[in-house]
Design an enzyme around this catalytic site. Sequence first.
Site, mmCIF file in Angstrom:
data_model
loop_
_atom_site.group_PDB
_atom_site.id
_atom_site.type_symbol
_atom_site.label_atom_id
_atom_site.label_comp_id
_atom_site.label_asym_id
_atom_site.label_seq_id
_atom_site.Cartn_x
_atom_site.Cartn_y
_atom_site.Cartn_z
ATOM 1 N N GLU A 294 -29.787 40.809 30.822
ATOM 2 C CA GLU A 294 -29.162 40.172 31.991
ATOM 3 C C GLU A 294 -27.689 40.559 32.111
ATOM 4 O O GLU A 294 -26.808 39.825 31.643
ATOM 5 C CB GLU A 294 -29.289 38.643 31.907
ATOM 6 C CG GLU A 294 -30.704 38.164 32.124
ATOM 7 C CD GLU A 294 -30.802 36.647 32.290
ATOM 8 O OE1 GLU A 294 -29.801 35.934 32.095
ATOM 9 O OE2 GLU A 294 -31.910 36.187 32.632
ATOM 10 N N GLU A 386 -38.462 38.192 32.632
ATOM 11 C CA GLU A 386 -38.196 36.854 32.092
ATOM 12 C C GLU A 386 -38.138 35.860 33.243
ATOM 13 O O GLU A 386 -37.538 36.136 34.279
ATOM 14 C CB GLU A 386 -36.858 36.842 31.335
ATOM 15 C CG GLU A 386 -36.525 35.487 30.721
ATOM 16 C CD GLU A 386 -35.129 35.446 30.100
ATOM 17 O OE1 GLU A 386 -34.791 36.341 29.303
ATOM 18 O OE2 GLU A 386 -34.371 34.515 30.441
HETATM 19 C C1 IDC Z 1 -31.242 30.456 26.341
HETATM 20 C C2 IDC Z 1 -32.074 29.713 25.342
HETATM 21 C C3 IDC Z 1 -31.225 28.709 24.620
HETATM 22 C C4 IDC Z 1 -30.027 29.439 24.037
HETATM 23 C C5 IDC Z 1 -29.271 30.196 25.124
HETATM 24 C C6 IDC Z 1 -28.092 30.998 24.616
HETATM 25 O O1 IDC Z 1 -33.167 29.096 25.999
HETATM 26 O O2 IDC Z 1 -31.960 28.064 23.593
HETATM 27 O O3 IDC Z 1 -29.151 28.481 23.447
HETATM 28 O O4 IDC Z 1 -30.154 31.088 25.740
HETATM 29 O O5 IDC Z 1 -28.490 32.110 23.934
HETATM 30 C C7 IDC Z 1 -31.486 33.428 30.426
HETATM 31 C C8 IDC Z 1 -31.360 34.265 29.212
HETATM 32 C C9 IDC Z 1 -31.870 33.544 27.997
HETATM 33 C C10 IDC Z 1 -31.575 32.061 28.068
HETATM 34 C C11 IDC Z 1 -32.319 31.471 29.245
HETATM 35 C C12 IDC Z 1 -32.174 29.954 29.405
HETATM 36 O O6 IDC Z 1 -31.952 35.531 29.324
HETATM 37 O O7 IDC Z 1 -31.296 34.137 26.856
HETATM 38 O O8 IDC Z 1 -32.050 31.459 26.886
HETATM 39 N N1 IDC Z 1 -31.872 32.153 30.456
HETATM 40 O O9 IDC Z 1 -30.836 29.617 29.586
HETATM 41 N N2 IDC Z 1 -31.226 33.797 31.653
HETATM 42 C C13 IDC Z 1 -31.377 32.751 32.485
HETATM 43 C C14 IDC Z 1 -31.804 31.682 31.722
#
Ligand code: IDC
Length: 468
Positions: A294, A386
């Site tokens: 991302e 994702e």
């Molecule tokens: C989130 C995880 C969370 C973690 C956070 C930081 O669910 O447990 O603490 O990342 O690393 C994304 C990202 C993905 C995120 C997810 C939800 O690709 O890494 O995971 N998210 O926030 N993009 C949009 C949402």
Amino acid sequence: MKRSTAVLAACAVALGSAATMLPNAVAAAQGCKVDYTVTSQWSGGFQAGVKVTNLGDPISGWSLTVAFPNSTQRVTQGWNATWTQSGSTATATNVDWNRTLSTGASTDLGFVGSYSGSNPTPTSFALNGVACTGSTTSTSTTSSTTTTTTTTPPVGRNPVEINGQLRVCGVNLCNQYNRPVQLRGMSTHGIQWFDKCYNNNSLDALANDWKSDLFRIAMYVQEQGYETNPSAFTNRVNSLVDMAEARGMYAMIDFHILTPGDPNFNLQRAKTFFAAVAQRNANKKNVIYEIANEPNGVSWASIKSYAEQVIPVIRAADPDAVVIVGTRAWSSLGVSEGSNETEVINNPVNATNIMYAFHFYAASHKDNYRAAVSRAASRLPLFVTEFGSVLATGGGTFDRASTTAWLDLLDQLKIGYANWTYSDANESSAALRPGTCNGGDYSSSGVLTESGALLKSRISTPDNFPTS
Ligand code: IDC
């Protein structure tokens, strides 16, 4: 996926040219069949699938005319062909990858239409001017007496056996028969945190109970990820690729950049990592490379520049694998930073066999994001590498209605997807209840969260993988 059912395609029988015939006595046998399906309908609009089967001799280059009852029915957007319309007749002309239709071969087209008043069902179809009546005709008075029976293609038992090496064709992902496929599956959570969730039991459940086509391996680069121990993370990714392969699932290797959002911050690491995994997995058919999870706070031009440096490293080792490029603003095609898909359409990555990532979180990203995907889907090969059924934080409300609307759209557009996450994280996006990964049971319904139950019910329905 149809994992165990050996569904055999009906043998196609067509008139062939006989050695006994006089030279030039027989013109090409012609004929076609169209299976027309309205996949959804709403006030003033509808979406339809048009499966065209060539029953005649092989053709290279074709156009299909679709006659509507009157000119209030309009094709507003179409895919897998170039669509035009004049009066009440719409015409779909082949794109490069489906130019050739051998005898018995089919290609799936589709369109979104608008109408006012009457029923929009077309009254007739014609392929290269010949009405699609579902039978074969020869324009010659001398007809052939030879019949040719095409052999039934081998039908595999799992997604990788059935589909083989994938490649991008037009805006679709195609299988070894050059037919569009949709892969549906799950993403890991960060493997630096939830490593214990990925073991033989959990992967068996994903392949056999969930009937998942795809296993996305989210290897964070920062946040205690790859940068802390490159060789250990590389080895772990490779072993997860093998575990997916052993179960007939595709493995998507996700270089999970997130913070910082400029992928160029990790350019050298990406080159080192992808050189290693591409060389090690070059002979496998189940690997898809996702080079930047991302990007955020960075221009499309910078992302494109990163992609054009990393893709050649992969190609040098593994020339035929599909590569997926993240897009601006958390892989939202720019939408989350006020832009849209045109920045990619107008300035695509200079490489072939690539797709673009689109991510969404259903409780946060709704109609305007779905509209962007609907528009972009006919112009760009997209993969939802994702998505979450919840808020963009990964937690909060589980939004069944929005998730269902998204999955219906992705199914209609044949866009593949991976859900965040196949893990027991204590957040509503996780499919498994907290504590599940401390035990060995990944199969009973009691281990699933609300999100997990919905996703399992969607992913485990039979796949529709063409085998000819
Ligand atoms: C989130 C995880 C969370 C973690 C956070 C930081 O669910 O447990 O603490 O990342 O690393 C994304 C990202 C993905 C995120 C997810 C939800 O690709 O890494 O995971 N998210 O926030 N993009 C949009 C949402």
